[in-house]
Write a protein that holds these residues in place. Sequence first.
Motif, PDB file in Angstrom:
ATOM      1  N   HIS A  34      29.472  54.393 -11.171  1.00  0.00           N
ATOM      2  CA  HIS A  34      28.718  55.351 -10.354  1.00  0.00           C
ATOM      3  C   HIS A  34      27.217  55.080 -10.444  1.00  0.00           C
ATOM      4  N   LEU A  35      26.733  54.828 -11.640  1.00  0.00           N
ATOM      5  CA  LEU A  35      25.320  54.520 -11.833  1.00  0.00           C
ATOM      6  C   LEU A  35      24.918  53.263 -11.056  1.00  0.00           C
ATOM      7  N   LEU A  36      25.748  52.223 -11.133  1.00  0.00           N
ATOM      8  CA  LEU A  36      25.398  50.938 -10.530  1.00  0.00           C
ATOM      9  C   LEU A  36      25.651  50.867  -9.028  1.00  0.00           C
ATOM     10  N   GLU A  37      26.602  51.639  -8.521  1.00  0.00           N
ATOM     11  CA  GLU A  37      26.976  51.485  -7.111  1.00  0.00           C
ATOM     12  C   GLU A  37      26.839  52.743  -6.263  1.00  0.00           C
ATOM     13  N   GLY A  38      26.816  53.917  -6.856  1.00  0.00           N
ATOM     14  CA  GLY A  38      26.861  55.115  -6.029  1.00  0.00           C
ATOM     15  C   GLY A  38      25.930  56.224  -6.456  1.00  0.00           C
ATOM     16  N   LEU A  39      24.769  55.888  -6.931  1.00  0.00           N
ATOM     17  CA  LEU A  39      23.846  56.875  -7.473  1.00  0.00           C
ATOM     18  C   LEU A  39      23.247  57.779  -6.391  1.00  0.00           C
ATOM     19  N   ILE A  40      22.884  57.196  -5.256  1.00  0.00           N
ATOM     20  CA  ILE A  40      22.183  57.927  -4.196  1.00  0.00           C
ATOM     21  C   ILE A  40      22.937  57.748  -2.887  1.00  0.00           C
ATOM     22  N   LYS A  41      23.185  58.837  -2.188  1.00  0.00           N
ATOM     23  CA  LYS A  41      23.802  58.743  -0.870  1.00  0.00           C
ATOM     24  C   LYS A  41      22.694  58.565   0.157  1.00  0.00           C
ATOM     25  N   ILE A  42      22.870  57.560   1.014  1.00  0.00           N
ATOM     26  CA  ILE A  42      21.881  57.301   2.052  1.00  0.00           C
ATOM     27  C   ILE A  42      22.054  58.365   3.140  1.00  0.00           C
ATOM     28  N   PRO A  43      21.013  59.131   3.427  1.00  0.00           N
ATOM     29  CA  PRO A  43      21.130  60.212   4.398  1.00  0.00           C
ATOM     30  C   PRO A  43      21.618  59.712   5.772  1.00  0.00           C
ATOM     31  N   GLY A  44      22.533  60.469   6.351  1.00  0.00           N
ATOM     32  CA  GLY A  44      23.046  60.139   7.667  1.00  0.00           C
ATOM     33  C   GLY A  44      24.159  59.101   7.683  1.00  0.00           C
ATOM     34  N   THR A  45      24.560  58.628   6.500  1.00  0.00           N
ATOM     35  CA  THR A  45      25.631  57.630   6.421  1.00  0.00           C
ATOM     36  C   THR A  45      26.603  58.026   5.322  1.00  0.00           C
ATOM     37  N   LEU A 102      19.955  36.490  -6.664  1.00  0.00           N
ATOM     38  CA  LEU A 102      18.883  35.536  -6.975  1.00  0.00           C
ATOM     39  C   LEU A 102      17.962  35.266  -5.792  1.00  0.00           C
ATOM     40  N   ILE A 103      18.419  35.585  -4.595  1.00  0.00           N
ATOM     41  CA  ILE A 103      17.572  35.412  -3.421  1.00  0.00           C
ATOM     42  C   ILE A 103      16.588  36.582  -3.411  1.00  0.00           C
ATOM     43  N   PRO A 104      15.293  36.307  -3.640  1.00  0.00           N
ATOM     44  CA  PRO A 104      14.333  37.418  -3.751  1.00  0.00           C
ATOM     45  C   PRO A 104      14.350  38.331  -2.517  1.00  0.00           C
ATOM     46  N   TRP A 105      14.367  39.618  -2.761  1.00  0.00           N
ATOM     47  CA  TRP A 105      14.349  40.699  -1.783  1.00  0.00           C
ATOM     48  C   TRP A 105      15.564  40.694  -0.862  1.00  0.00           C
ATOM     49  N   VAL A 106      15.866  39.576  -0.233  1.00  0.00           N
ATOM     50  CA  VAL A 106      16.967  39.487   0.718  1.00  0.00           C
ATOM     51  C   VAL A 106      18.308  39.622   0.003  1.00  0.00           C
ATOM     52  N   GLY A 107      18.377  39.216  -1.263  1.00  0.00           N
ATOM     53  CA  GLY A 107      19.618  39.251  -2.020  1.00  0.00           C
ATOM     54  C   GLY A 107      20.185  40.644  -2.212  1.00  0.00           C
ATOM     55  N   ALA A 108      19.365  41.662  -2.046  1.00  0.00           N
ATOM     56  CA  ALA A 108      19.850  43.037  -2.187  1.00  0.00           C
ATOM     57  C   ALA A 108      20.795  43.411  -1.052  1.00  0.00           C
ATOM     58  N   VAL A 109      20.626  42.796   0.105  1.00  0.00           N
ATOM     59  CA  VAL A 109      21.460  43.150   1.266  1.00  0.00           C
ATOM     60  C   VAL A 109      22.919  42.739   1.061  1.00  0.00           C
ATOM     61  N   PRO A 110      23.223  41.454   0.773  1.00  0.00           N
ATOM     62  CA  PRO A 110      24.639  41.133   0.547  1.00  0.00           C
ATOM     63  C   PRO A 110      25.192  41.814  -0.707  1.00  0.00           C
ATOM     64  N   ASP A 111      24.344  42.040  -1.695  1.00  0.00           N
ATOM     65  CA  ASP A 111      24.776  42.731  -2.907  1.00  0.00           C
ATOM     66  C   ASP A 111      25.190  44.162  -2.582  1.00  0.00           C
ATOM     67  N   PHE A 112      24.501  44.777  -1.643  1.00  0.00           N
ATOM     68  CA  PHE A 112      24.818  46.135  -1.216  1.00  0.00           C
ATOM     69  C   PHE A 112      26.246  46.208  -0.663  1.00  0.00           C
ATOM     70  N   PHE A 113      26.678  45.150   0.006  1.00  0.00           N
ATOM     71  CA  PHE A 113      28.013  45.146   0.612  1.00  0.00           C
ATOM     72  C   PHE A 113      29.087  44.569  -0.307  1.00  0.00           C
ATOM     73  N   PHE A 114      28.725  43.686  -1.239  1.00  0.00           N
ATOM     74  CA  PHE A 114      29.729  43.057  -2.106  1.00  0.00           C
ATOM     75  C   PHE A 114      30.244  44.023  -3.170  1.00  0.00           C
ATOM     76  N   ARG A 115      29.385  44.792  -3.812  1.00  0.00           N
ATOM     77  CA  ARG A 115      29.735  45.829  -4.792  1.00  0.00           C
ATOM     78  C   ARG A 115      30.699  45.334  -5.881  1.00  0.00           C
ATOM     79  N   SER A 116      30.233  44.404  -6.670  1.00  0.00           N
ATOM     80  CA  SER A 116      31.063  43.804  -7.717  1.00  0.00           C
ATOM     81  C   SER A 116      31.559  44.829  -8.734  1.00  0.00           C
ATOM     82  N   ASN A 117      30.748  45.816  -9.040  1.00  0.00           N
ATOM     83  CA  ASN A 117      31.146  46.805 -10.040  1.00  0.00           C
ATOM     84  C   ASN A 117      32.268  47.707  -9.526  1.00  0.00           C
ATOM     85  N   SER A 118      32.253  48.007  -8.247  1.00  0.00           N
ATOM     86  CA  SER A 118      33.348  48.780  -7.653  1.00  0.00           C
ATOM     87  C   SER A 118      34.633  47.958  -7.650  1.00  0.00           C
ATOM     88  N   ARG A 119      34.500  46.673  -7.381  1.00  0.00           N
ATOM     89  CA  ARG A 119      35.663  45.784  -7.422  1.00  0.00           C
ATOM     90  C   ARG A 119      36.233  45.725  -8.846  1.00  0.00           C
TER      91      ARG A 119
END
Length: 140
Positions: A34-45, A102-119
């Motif tokens: 929960h801490l790593l993957e679901g701490l904050i709900k994005i408003p409207g989604t 490891l991809i600076p700044w842009v790497g957060a986007v695929p990480d947001f969808f991959f969610r290794s900790n949830s897996r």
Amino acid sequence: MANTTRIPRPDISQIVPMGRDPASVRKRIEGMEHLLEGLIKIPGTNQKLGLDVILDLIPGIGDLVGAALGSYMVWEARNLGMSKAQMARMFGNVGVDFALGLIPWVGAVPDFFFRSNSRNLKIIRKHLDKHHPSTAVVEG
């Protein structure tokens, strides 16, 4: 002398279960996920954002911290007696997450969808439900 009121400190064992029993492990890893993957709900989604994605915005160090926190879940899996194949799969998820980050700044986007900790939580829950069914939590 000033009147000092002493505020009682909470017992950490009531917040974080400290036992090695499967029920305590389940609570800890669910809390970590929960801490790593679901701490904050994005408003409207329905999407949630966790510390893992936020750490990816800190180049280098954030990725290492995220991988270390993700590896903690694998360490807990080892304590449960999970198979080496399951742990290898979980470390693979952590490795992919690390590589994406490891991809600076842009790497957060695929990480947001991959969610290794949830897996990884899904893998651990499957193991717990099979080998320790008394720890299962019915959600309704």
